[in-house]
Motif scaffolding. Sequence first.
Motif, PDB file in Angstrom:
ATOM      1  N   ASN A 201     -14.318   4.939 -68.604  1.00 18.80           N
ATOM      2  CA  ASN A 201     -13.188   5.837 -68.898  1.00 18.80           C
ATOM      3  C   ASN A 201     -13.474   7.207 -68.280  1.00 18.80           C
ATOM      4  O   ASN A 201     -14.586   7.462 -67.795  1.00 18.80           O
ATOM      5  N   GLY A 202     -12.488   8.077 -68.337  1.00 23.93           N
ATOM      6  CA  GLY A 202     -12.616   9.382 -67.694  1.00 23.93           C
ATOM      7  C   GLY A 202     -13.548  10.339 -68.419  1.00 23.93           C
ATOM      8  O   GLY A 202     -14.113  11.249 -67.802  1.00 23.93           O
ATOM      9  N   THR A 203     -13.701  10.149 -69.723  1.00 21.72           N
ATOM     10  CA  THR A 203     -14.612  11.011 -70.489  1.00 21.72           C
ATOM     11  C   THR A 203     -16.054  10.666 -70.139  1.00 21.72           C
ATOM     12  O   THR A 203     -16.872  11.559 -69.876  1.00 21.72           O
ATOM     13  N   ASP A 204     -16.377   9.369 -70.112  1.00 19.94           N
ATOM     14  CA  ASP A 204     -17.717   8.941 -69.676  1.00 19.94           C
ATOM     15  C   ASP A 204     -17.983   9.404 -68.248  1.00 19.94           C
ATOM     16  O   ASP A 204     -19.110   9.788 -67.914  1.00 19.94           O
TER      17      ASP A 204
ATOM     18  N   GLU B 135     -15.083  18.215 -60.253  1.00 14.95           N
ATOM     19  CA  GLU B 135     -13.629  18.222 -60.373  1.00 14.95           C
ATOM     20  C   GLU B 135     -13.205  17.198 -61.420  1.00 14.95           C
ATOM     21  O   GLU B 135     -13.401  16.001 -61.219  1.00 14.95           O
ATOM     22  N   ASP B 136     -12.576  17.665 -62.490  1.00 14.06           N
ATOM     23  CA  ASP B 136     -11.944  16.726 -63.424  1.00 14.06           C
ATOM     24  C   ASP B 136     -10.561  16.431 -62.843  1.00 14.06           C
ATOM     25  O   ASP B 136      -9.630  17.233 -62.950  1.00 14.06           O
ATOM     26  N   SER B 137     -10.456  15.266 -62.207  1.00 13.59           N
ATOM     27  CA  SER B 137      -9.245  14.900 -61.477  1.00 13.59           C
ATOM     28  C   SER B 137      -8.393  13.892 -62.232  1.00 13.59           C
ATOM     29  O   SER B 137      -7.554  13.208 -61.637  1.00 13.59           O
ATOM     30  N   ALA B 138      -8.593  13.811 -63.556  1.00 14.24           N
ATOM     31  CA  ALA B 138      -7.923  12.800 -64.387  1.00 14.24           C
ATOM     32  C   ALA B 138      -6.402  12.842 -64.278  1.00 14.24           C
ATOM     33  O   ALA B 138      -5.733  11.846 -64.527  1.00 14.24           O
ATOM     34  N   GLN B 139      -5.848  14.018 -63.910  1.00 12.90           N
ATOM     35  CA  GLN B 139      -4.388  14.144 -63.877  1.00 12.90           C
ATOM     36  C   GLN B 139      -3.864  14.301 -62.453  1.00 12.90           C
ATOM     37  O   GLN B 139      -2.698  14.654 -62.272  1.00 12.90           O
ATOM     38  N   ALA B 140      -4.698  14.045 -61.447  1.00  9.36           N
ATOM     39  CA  ALA B 140      -4.274  14.480 -60.113  1.00  9.36           C
ATOM     40  C   ALA B 140      -4.609  13.507 -58.980  1.00  9.36           C
ATOM     41  O   ALA B 140      -4.838  13.936 -57.850  1.00  9.36           O
TER      42      ALA B 140
ATOM     43  N   PHE C 192     -12.384  10.756 -62.461  1.00  9.48           N
ATOM     44  CA  PHE C 192     -11.005  10.288 -62.640  1.00  9.48           C
ATOM     45  C   PHE C 192     -10.895   9.480 -63.921  1.00  9.48           C
ATOM     46  O   PHE C 192     -11.854   8.811 -64.331  1.00  9.48           O
ATOM     47  N   SER C 193      -9.716   9.546 -64.523  1.00 10.56           N
ATOM     48  CA  SER C 193      -9.373   8.657 -65.632  1.00 10.56           C
ATOM     49  C   SER C 193      -8.265   7.734 -65.155  1.00 10.56           C
ATOM     50  O   SER C 193      -7.369   8.168 -64.424  1.00 10.56           O
ATOM     51  N   PHE C 194      -8.326   6.481 -65.573  1.00  6.61           N
ATOM     52  CA  PHE C 194      -7.227   5.537 -65.320  1.00  6.61           C
ATOM     53  C   PHE C 194      -6.629   5.081 -66.645  1.00  6.61           C
ATOM     54  O   PHE C 194      -6.196   3.935 -66.794  1.00  6.61           O
TER      55      PHE C 194
ATOM     56  N   GLY D 148      -1.439   5.889 -69.077  1.00  9.80           N
ATOM     57  CA  GLY D 148      -0.363   6.826 -68.736  1.00  9.80           C
ATOM     58  C   GLY D 148      -0.674   7.771 -67.591  1.00  9.80           C
ATOM     59  O   GLY D 148       0.181   8.577 -67.208  1.00  9.80           O
ATOM     60  N   LYS D 149      -1.870   7.687 -67.006  1.00 16.29           N
ATOM     61  CA  LYS D 149      -2.200   8.571 -65.880  1.00 16.29           C
ATOM     62  C   LYS D 149      -1.437   8.107 -64.632  1.00 16.29           C
ATOM     63  O   LYS D 149      -0.888   7.001 -64.608  1.00 16.29           O
ATOM     64  N   ASN D 150      -1.426   8.910 -63.572  1.00 18.63           N
ATOM     65  CA  ASN D 150      -0.647   8.532 -62.374  1.00 18.63           C
ATOM     66  C   ASN D 150      -1.088   7.188 -61.809  1.00 18.63           C
ATOM     67  O   ASN D 150      -0.282   6.435 -61.283  1.00 18.63           O
TER      68      ASN D 150
HETATM   69  C1  LIG Z   1      -7.204  11.837 -69.661  1.00 17.85           C
HETATM   70  C2  LIG Z   1      -8.118  12.972 -69.394  1.00 17.85           C
HETATM   71  C3  LIG Z   1      -9.508  12.859 -69.542  1.00 17.85           C
HETATM   72  C4  LIG Z   1     -10.168  11.703 -70.231  1.00 17.85           C
HETATM   73  O1  LIG Z   1      -9.963  10.483 -69.712  1.00 17.85           O
HETATM   74  P1  LIG Z   1     -10.146   9.146 -70.605  1.00 17.85           P
HETATM   75  O2  LIG Z   1     -10.054   8.070 -69.594  1.00 17.85           O
HETATM   76  O3  LIG Z   1      -9.015   9.129 -71.585  1.00 17.85           O
HETATM   77  O4  LIG Z   1     -11.472   9.219 -71.269  1.00 17.85           O
HETATM   78  C5  LIG Z   1     -10.313  13.901 -69.127  1.00 17.85           C
HETATM   79  N1  LIG Z   1      -9.778  15.034 -68.636  1.00 17.85           N
HETATM   80  C6  LIG Z   1      -8.446  15.202 -68.513  1.00 17.85           C
HETATM   81  C7  LIG Z   1      -7.934  16.479 -67.945  1.00 17.85           C
HETATM   82  C8  LIG Z   1      -7.572  14.189 -68.903  1.00 17.85           C
HETATM   83  O5  LIG Z   1      -6.254  14.372 -68.789  1.00 17.85           O
END
Ligand SMILES: *Cc1c(COP(=O)(O)O)cnc(C)c1O
Length: 368
Positions: free
Chosen positions: A59-62, A156-161, A180-182, A185-187
């Motif tokens: 996941n994106g947090t890990d 870079e926290d690119s989870a939304q981009a 990145f997060s997948f 609901g992400k893109n």
């Molecule tokens: C969604 C998100 C995360 C976390 O991602 P998960 O896959 O839900 O753990 C981290 N940073 C941002 C900015 C997010 O939007």
Amino acid sequence: MTIPFNGLGRQIAAHRDELLEAIKSVVDRSAFINSADNQAFESEFAAFCGTEGCVGVANGTDALEIALETFEFESGSEVIVPALSFIATSEAITRAGLTPIFADVCARTYTLDAADVGRRINPRTVAIIGVHLYGHPFAAHDLMALASGQGLALIEDSAQAHGARIGDRTVGSFGDLATFSFYPGKNLGAFGDAGAITGSDSRRLLRARMIANHGRTSKYDHEFEGRNSRLDSLQAAVLRVKLRHLDEWTQKRIELASRYRDGLEGIGDLKLPVVEPGCCHVYHLYVVRTKLRDTLADFLRDRGVYVGIHYPTALPDLAAYAGHPQASEAFNASRLASEVLSLPMGAYITESEVETVIGEIRSFFAGS
Ligand SMILES: *Cc1c(COP(=O)(O)O)cnc(C)c1O
């Protein structure tokens, strides 16, 4: 009549057959962990970002936590993070044994204010995590210069981009590492939790891969204690299918954003998303700002328009940070958090739905 927030159900319905085919293929091969789908997705996603490599994680947090761990910073060291983000960004710093230090965001793009980051740097600072919030890239060139000048890491926290760009360079390729997060609901969204780390330093990527897989590269040669944070092959297979459509979906988001702009420009005190010169905004969220946020949100919800708030509380103001030294500091992020409103946005939101939302917002401001 209701207008969905992101139309995810419609996206899945439109691609149901190819998605189920990909899942069926994984099941038929019983190839659930570290399979060919993982390797294929990782190389396809690295190519998409323009990086040497990609490591799929759970996941994106890990992804954030593992990225930080690759640097082996002294525990308690400080990592600068924007005051406006999802809590995962700061949470990962604490989970990695480090201390989050909040810096303010700029009111134009809601991303890190490089000047404020500069003021927060001290001898305990080891890294900066920028967030490409809502789909707009943060000022990566300014932050890269700052980080390299001060000997700090940039993540870079690119989870939304996914796919956002500055010039011809794609997010995920600016920092020492990017995450990145997948989340569905992400893109680019999986059928559950999933994430990735991208970068071009092959040794650092290997370290990340080992941390995510019990400190090993081959079956029982554990070089250190890691953890289990692998990307499921079922998710990799789903992501491979969706990645093929991502550019087309992003283009649709950009078209809807331009419709919103045509319909909402100059209304009341409404502030629309800004796109900095040379940037490509991928509109994970279409966020407007008004002092009448709460009444406008209720008005739209009463009329069947699904809206969201990202985020209602700036990070330093959360109960989770009541004991943090910056808990009582004043941030612009706190005011922004009271004014932001996310309107329906997604590749399967229709143009006529956007026109309806525009009409409702115009009638709200005409009557207020
Ligand atoms: C969604 C998100 C995360 C976390 O991602 P998960 O896959 O839900 O753990 C981290 N940073 C941002 C900015 C997010 O939007």
